[in-house]
Motif scaffolding. Sequence first.
Motif, PDB file in Angstrom:
ATOM      1  N   ALA A   1       0.830  -1.210   0.000  1.00 46.62           N
ATOM      2  CA  ALA A   1       0.000   0.000   0.000  1.00 46.62           C
ATOM      3  C   ALA A   1       0.865   1.261   0.000  1.00 46.62           C
ATOM      4  N   LEU A   2       1.947   1.238   0.756  1.00 46.64           N
ATOM      5  CA  LEU A   2       2.852   2.386   0.831  1.00 46.64           C
ATOM      6  C   LEU A   2       3.537   2.626  -0.510  1.00 46.64           C
ATOM      7  N   ALA A   3       4.012   1.552  -1.124  1.00 46.84           N
ATOM      8  CA  ALA A   3       4.686   1.680  -2.414  1.00 46.84           C
ATOM      9  C   ALA A   3       3.744   2.247  -3.469  1.00 46.84           C
ATOM     10  N   LYS A   4       2.498   1.779  -3.469  1.00 43.72           N
ATOM     11  CA  LYS A   4       1.513   2.279  -4.433  1.00 43.72           C
ATOM     12  C   LYS A   4       1.263   3.764  -4.221  1.00 43.72           C
ATOM     13  N   LYS A   5       1.162   4.155  -2.965  1.00 43.38           N
ATOM     14  CA  LYS A   5       0.899   5.565  -2.643  1.00 43.38           C
ATOM     15  C   LYS A   5       2.052   6.458  -3.084  1.00 43.38           C
ATOM     16  N   LEU A   6       3.276   5.966  -2.929  1.00 40.91           N
ATOM     17  CA  LEU A   6       4.461   6.757  -3.262  1.00 40.91           C
ATOM     18  C   LEU A   6       4.890   6.597  -4.715  1.00 40.91           C
ATOM     19  N   GLY A   7       4.289   5.648  -5.415  1.00 41.05           N
ATOM     20  CA  GLY A   7       4.700   5.401  -6.795  1.00 41.05           C
ATOM     21  C   GLY A   7       6.066   4.745  -6.891  1.00 41.05           C
ATOM     22  N   LEU A   8       6.376   3.882  -5.909  1.00 41.83           N
ATOM     23  CA  LEU A   8       7.679   3.216  -5.866  1.00 41.83           C
ATOM     24  C   LEU A   8       7.513   1.705  -6.022  1.00 41.83           C
ATOM     25  N   PRO A   9       8.579   1.020  -6.425  1.00 41.31           N
ATOM     26  CA  PRO A   9       8.534  -0.445  -6.459  1.00 41.31           C
ATOM     27  C   PRO A   9       8.414  -1.009  -5.041  1.00 41.31           C
ATOM     28  N   HIS A  10       7.743  -2.148  -4.923  1.00 47.78           N
ATOM     29  CA  HIS A  10       7.648  -2.838  -3.638  1.00 47.78           C
ATOM     30  C   HIS A  10       8.346  -4.177  -3.757  1.00 47.78           C
ATOM     31  N   ILE A  11       9.272  -4.424  -2.845  1.00 47.14           N
ATOM     32  CA  ILE A  11       9.997  -5.690  -2.793  1.00 47.14           C
ATOM     33  C   ILE A  11       9.623  -6.415  -1.509  1.00 47.14           C
ATOM     34  N   ASP A  12       9.076  -7.612  -1.649  1.00 51.48           N
ATOM     35  CA  ASP A  12       8.812  -8.478  -0.501  1.00 51.48           C
ATOM     36  C   ASP A  12       9.942  -9.506  -0.457  1.00 51.48           C
TER      37      ASP A  12
END
Length: 234
Positions: free
Chosen positions: A18-29
């Motif tokens: 959710a944070l990555a989507k809000k910031l427009g950044l890639p999300h790595i799990d």
Amino acid sequence: MIFLTGQRASGKSRTGAALAKKLGLPHIDMDVELEISFGKSISAYVAAAGWPAFREREGKLLARLIQAATPMVVSTGGGVILAEENRRLLCNAPLTVYLNAPADTLMNRRLQDPQPERRPPLQAIQATQASQARQEDQAIQDGQAIQEGQANQTNQALQTSQDGQAPQPLQEGQDLLLEIEGAIAERDELYRSCAHLVLDATRPTDELVEEIIGQVALAILRLLNNAPPKKAKK
């Protein structure tokens, strides 16, 4: 770069996405990335290669992500802070957030996990680590004792309860709660030692995201205020 840490089921993956989507950044799990590189679940990899091999691969992935210095949101694995070098890396990262949740919340979330087999039970982790330590000592003193100990462990795992039914899995009820409380006692201070921000993970995801974004904005303002004034163009 923003790193999210916390116990299993604290919401790192959900909040990170959710944070990555809000910031427009890639999300790595990190757990997902490791499973892709293994070609199997973490449980299957650990069963085949052991916990030391898994922790080594986990540490190398964390180091690569930090060295890349690419703006992203990273959801770490629950045990990443067990290694001192990993804690050092997280302490020096731009922003490390500890999502803290009480044992009962973690238990309820794990009982609702649709894929619990992907992650080894915490008690199994502790038992495996203790078994490995015992086996190393026995290998020095008496190799035969190792084989007897392994046979005993196998026999115990195959035993059924008195009514002929298999024992209840560790993930259920009070056993799981005790297991999680033990993990909190072991890891809470480690999470806090390398966190720049500690948040209550029982809060809604959108609230957590907004607070983290607020901290990022404050950090940017501090950097701008400390930056030397630009020279006027002639």
